[in-house]
Design a protein around this motif. Sequence first.
Motif, PDB file in Angstrom:
ATOM      1  N   ALA A 110      80.330  14.439  17.981  1.00  0.00           N
ATOM      2  CA  ALA A 110      81.113  13.525  17.139  1.00  0.00           C
ATOM      3  C   ALA A 110      81.844  12.517  18.016  1.00  0.00           C
ATOM      4  N   SER A 115      86.152  17.085  17.688  1.00  0.00           N
ATOM      5  CA  SER A 115      85.298  17.244  16.506  1.00  0.00           C
ATOM      6  C   SER A 115      83.882  17.676  16.884  1.00  0.00           C
ATOM      7  N   SER A 190      83.012  13.015  11.997  1.00  0.00           N
ATOM      8  CA  SER A 190      84.165  12.530  12.761  1.00  0.00           C
ATOM      9  C   SER A 190      85.360  12.335  11.842  1.00  0.00           C
ATOM     10  N   ASP A 194      88.943   7.903  13.573  1.00  0.00           N
ATOM     11  CA  ASP A 194      87.982   7.426  14.568  1.00  0.00           C
ATOM     12  C   ASP A 194      86.906   6.541  13.938  1.00  0.00           C
ATOM     13  N   THR A 206      76.892   9.204  18.365  1.00  0.00           N
ATOM     14  CA  THR A 206      77.100  10.437  17.595  1.00  0.00           C
ATOM     15  C   THR A 206      75.775  10.909  17.005  1.00  0.00           C
TER      16      THR A 206
END
Lengths: 255, 255
Positions: A110, A115, A190, A194, A206
């Motif tokens: 993430a 995360s 996420s 962010d 990601t």
Amino acid sequence: MATYPVTEQTKANRYAERASYDAPLIHSILLASPLTHVSFIPPSTSPDSPPTHPSTLPMLTALAPSPSSPSEKVIYLHGSSLSRLTKLCSTPSGLPVTLSTTLLDGYVLALSPFSHSVNYRSAVIFGRAHLVTSREEILAAMEAITNRLVPSRWENSRVPPTESEIKATGVLRVEIEGASAKVRRGGAHSERRDLKDEGVRGRVWTGVVPVWEEMGQGVEGGDNEVGDVPGYIEGWVRGENGRRRAWAEEGAVDE
Amino acid sequence: MATYPVTEQTKANRYAERASYDAPLIHSILLASPLTHVSFIPPSTSPDSPPTHPSTLPMLTALAPSPSSPSEKVIYLHGSSLSRLTKLCSTPSGLPVTLSTTLLDGYVLALSPFSHSVNYRSAVIFGRAHLVTSREEILAAMEAITNRLVPSRWENSRVPPTESEIKATGVLRVEIEGASAKVRRGGAHSERRDLKDEGVRGRVWTGVVPVWEEMGQGVEGGDNEVGDVPGYIEGWVRGENGRRRAWAEEGAVDE
């Protein structure tokens, strides 16, 4: 049995949405790996010094119908440290054991490291291990464990076993008292904070890196006289590799 | 530290020739898998009912230098069930834990099913887990755990962490009290009796099917805006896949 009962031992306390007591799911995790980690509380060495740490051993397993109640499953164990365990499991009440099997399915990346996660399937079994003493059950268990390693291997190897092989073998039967699974599957998630930050999103990749247990081409031994890897092994390797890869890749995105 | 001391807990009782107390070997096994199985003896619910089964949880780990003694290693844990463990680890003496990590390297197929085995590397650690409370150590541990998942990921994700991320994080530090490894590597070994039987040798394939954790191509998430999988991830996947495959294949024959 469709689900295992929720007990004090198996009740999830964190990430309860990932927990399950579904018997077919739990069995599928045990079937996906030949290895399990067997933990037990060792006996006290003296009345004044209770054990502090559990003992843990990796062992080979097979799931099989219970001889006394064929609609239920039991777990057979055959491992490298049976002599000590054998004694502990030889009492009429058996030895309480906790089994833990986990498969890693992916690295979940993430935006924030906090995360990050992994995709995985994990089963924890609470049960009682008994030393198997019946000749018939030892044979059935060894056949299940061998065919769990490689399907159809039992009938394609040197059987029947000799009397001395049977006598030298320690097989434990674990009766399942409670069991739970935890599973994470899906893409990276996420924090909203962010996701709103275009600087971060433009810089941090990601997604999920899928992972699975891949088997290679069989490597023949120096004693082998059969030549090529037989079809029952080659077909199993090819089929499993495809299924395992598909499971990990399909689990890398949200459903 | 070159070897861990042999204790009552870590002394091998079967297959002693496979056991080792070599610190670099044990560390290499911990580095080869991000997952470990953490077992502990749960507290009694009442004085009359001592715990019967250990509790076991799969958790993410990282090996790192000890903050108090940098030539020694400690293990940091960060997992999915920290809230219960956190409490148990918050006492000054910490919580005794047993960690077990196993990697499967191959299926070893001999002539008789009773001579079958697996190639594997397994480490069992006896230690004490403490909740980490220092801000600096939490940060160092989270960086180690993140970079253990994917090398260089920490600096390539959204850092520094926020205060609320740090406060919400439970990190445990395991101080290693004893440790041992067990390793099996090499080809299939059959009994002399079977090797003399040409009928059996002409019919039963013997050898090793190597196995390793293969990583696939990164699957981007729906939120990803970076495009292609970055080089630091792609290079890691390619390099690890090659090394892991070579390890399993080279271990499939006797040295």
